[in-house]
Design an enzyme around this catalytic site. Structure first.
Site, short mmCIF file in Angstrom:
data_model
loop_
_atom_site.label_atom_id
_atom_site.label_comp_id
_atom_site.label_asym_id
_atom_site.label_seq_id
_atom_site.Cartn_x
_atom_site.Cartn_y
_atom_site.Cartn_z
N SER A 23 4.34 1.24 12.78
CA SER A 23 5.69 1.46 12.27
C SER A 23 6.07 2.94 12.31
O SER A 23 7.16 3.30 12.77
CB SER A 23 5.81 0.94 10.84
N ASP A 293 5.31 -8.37 5.79
CA ASP A 293 4.26 -8.49 6.81
C ASP A 293 2.88 -8.80 6.24
O ASP A 293 1.97 -9.17 6.99
CB ASP A 293 4.18 -7.22 7.66
#
Length: 408
Positions: A23, A293
């Site tokens: 990310s 997630d």
């Protein structure tokens, strides 16, 4: 490739080095493309980050990002401001089923020239890069944070910056704050007040600087699960992590206390320790809207420990690499779980036993493969298409062997 994970036991103590957060790395790669004076250390070795790097370095008109959802969102925004460049952005068959209309509409409202080549609202896209002079746009606040971050990452390159208004309750706030935190680090002025995010334009050249990517907390989640399913006293040290992380999944440290796992911080590392046995009367209730997630990891941990859990805030899991809620229901049911799902929640009740030698379908989803692997501490299982882990964590199976797993 199908891997057979035999019933295993972890070593009493292990050390694992995990590469940079996908990310963070993907956000920094976009910023580096916009501001070449940025250098990146400890970047992610994931497929997604490799695909992002290749796309940003390519002079070809056709860019295929395969399964990389983050790359699809971020590159749509990036190529929309590359003046004079025409780009066709496409991906895998699953990528062509993942919606992108919300982001495209926002970019068009800012002045972008983007059209759909197959189905409206979905990739592939034809993008004609141009200067975007408009600077005000609105989005529904409960959309994927990647749409929001895609706009924020290019905002300082826009002539007049960006004023983004988010309508309704904002989800995945930590991922938005991660993007803003990285903008802070490179010197881009921004504010996030109420439901309005403002990014100032950055006209002058950035000073040369090096940014170090923190290791990936999502990848750490699987070791939290392993420690939770291990004997009391088991320890695994992970590097390189920090207490004041920008990553939303760092909530793991607090969440896994409920599973008997303590987290201690040293200079650049964390140590996970199994400190207590969790009662099977326990029930874990969590709102994961800020860290969806890790829902797969948490639900599998609860199942392996024989405790019930109720997870909410999971609506974004419907549009991931697969419909992760349905996939979890399918595979946990095969193992013997009592599980039900809705569009945004999961309820898991205590199971009588865990079925052995079950083949776990991964649905081309890296997190399905890795989330289910810790169950080998309870019973033998098989993981189909196990090489899918390369999307975010190529060394995963090697690292599992290092902590004691028996894998054929």
């Amino acid at each position: 490739m199908t891997l057979h994970l035999q019933k295993s036991y972890t070593k009493a103590s292990s050390k694992i080095a995990i590469t940079g957060s996908k990310s963070e790395a993907n956000r920094l790669l976009i910023l580096q493309a916009l501001y070449p004076n940025i250098k990146i250390e400890n970047s992610s070795n994931s497929d997604d980050s490799s695909l992002m790097q290749k796309a940003l370095a390519s002079d070809e008109q056709l860019i295929d990002i395969h399964h990389a959802g983050t790359a699809m969102r971020f590159l749509t925004a990036y190529f929309s401001i590359q003046e004079g460049r025409d780009t066709i952005l496409t991906g895998s068959p699953r990528m062509k089923e993942r919606p992108i209309g919300i982001l495209v509409d926002a970019l068009i409202a800012l002045g972008a020239d983007i059209s759909y080549l197959e189905n409206d609202g979905f990739p592939p896209l034809k993008i004609r890069g141009r200067k975007l002079a408009k600077h005000k746009v609105r989005l529904e606040a409960n959309v994927s944070s990647q749409y929001i971050s895609a706009l924020l990452l290019i905002a300082s390159s826009l002539e007049n910056g960006l004023e983004l208004t988010l309508d309704g309750k904002i989800t995945s706030v930590p991922y938005i704050k991660m993007t803003l935190g990285l903008l802070d680090q490179i010197g881009v002025e921004n504010s996030f007040e109420g439901n309005v995010i403002t990014i100032d334009p950055k006209q002058e050249e950035l000073k040369p600087q090096t940014l170090v990517v923190e290791s990936d907390w999502s990848s750490a989640s699987y070791f939290y699960s392993i420690v939770a399913l291990s004997e009391v006293g088991t320890k695994i040290e992970l590097s390189s992590y920090k207490k004041d992380s920008l990553q939303g999944d760092s909530a793991l440290a607090k969440i896994y206390k409920q599973f008997g796992v303590e987290t201690s911080y040293s200079e650049n590392n964390i140590t996970l320790s199994k400190s207590s046995i969790v009662s099977q009367d326990s029930k874990i209730s969590l709102d994961l809207s800020n860290a969806p997630d890790i829902a797969q990891t948490i639900s599998v941990t609860a199942f392996g420990l024989g405790i019930s859990c109720h997870l909410t805030g999971l609506h974004t899991l419907k549009i991931k690499e697969t419909d992760r809620l349905v996939a979890l229901q399918n595979e946990l049911s095969k193992l013997g779980a009592n599980i039900s799902v809705t569009n945004d929640a999961l309820v898991l009740d205590v199971a009588d036993a865990i079925n052995s030698e079950i083949e776990i379908e991964t649905y081309k989803d890296h997190r399905m493969a890795m989330a289910f692997a810790p169950l080998a501490l309870k019973t033998s299982i098989l993981i189909k298409e196990a090489d899918v882990v390369s999307k975010s964590y190529p060394d995963f199976w090697k690292d599992l062997v290092h902590v004691g797993f028996q894998i054929k």
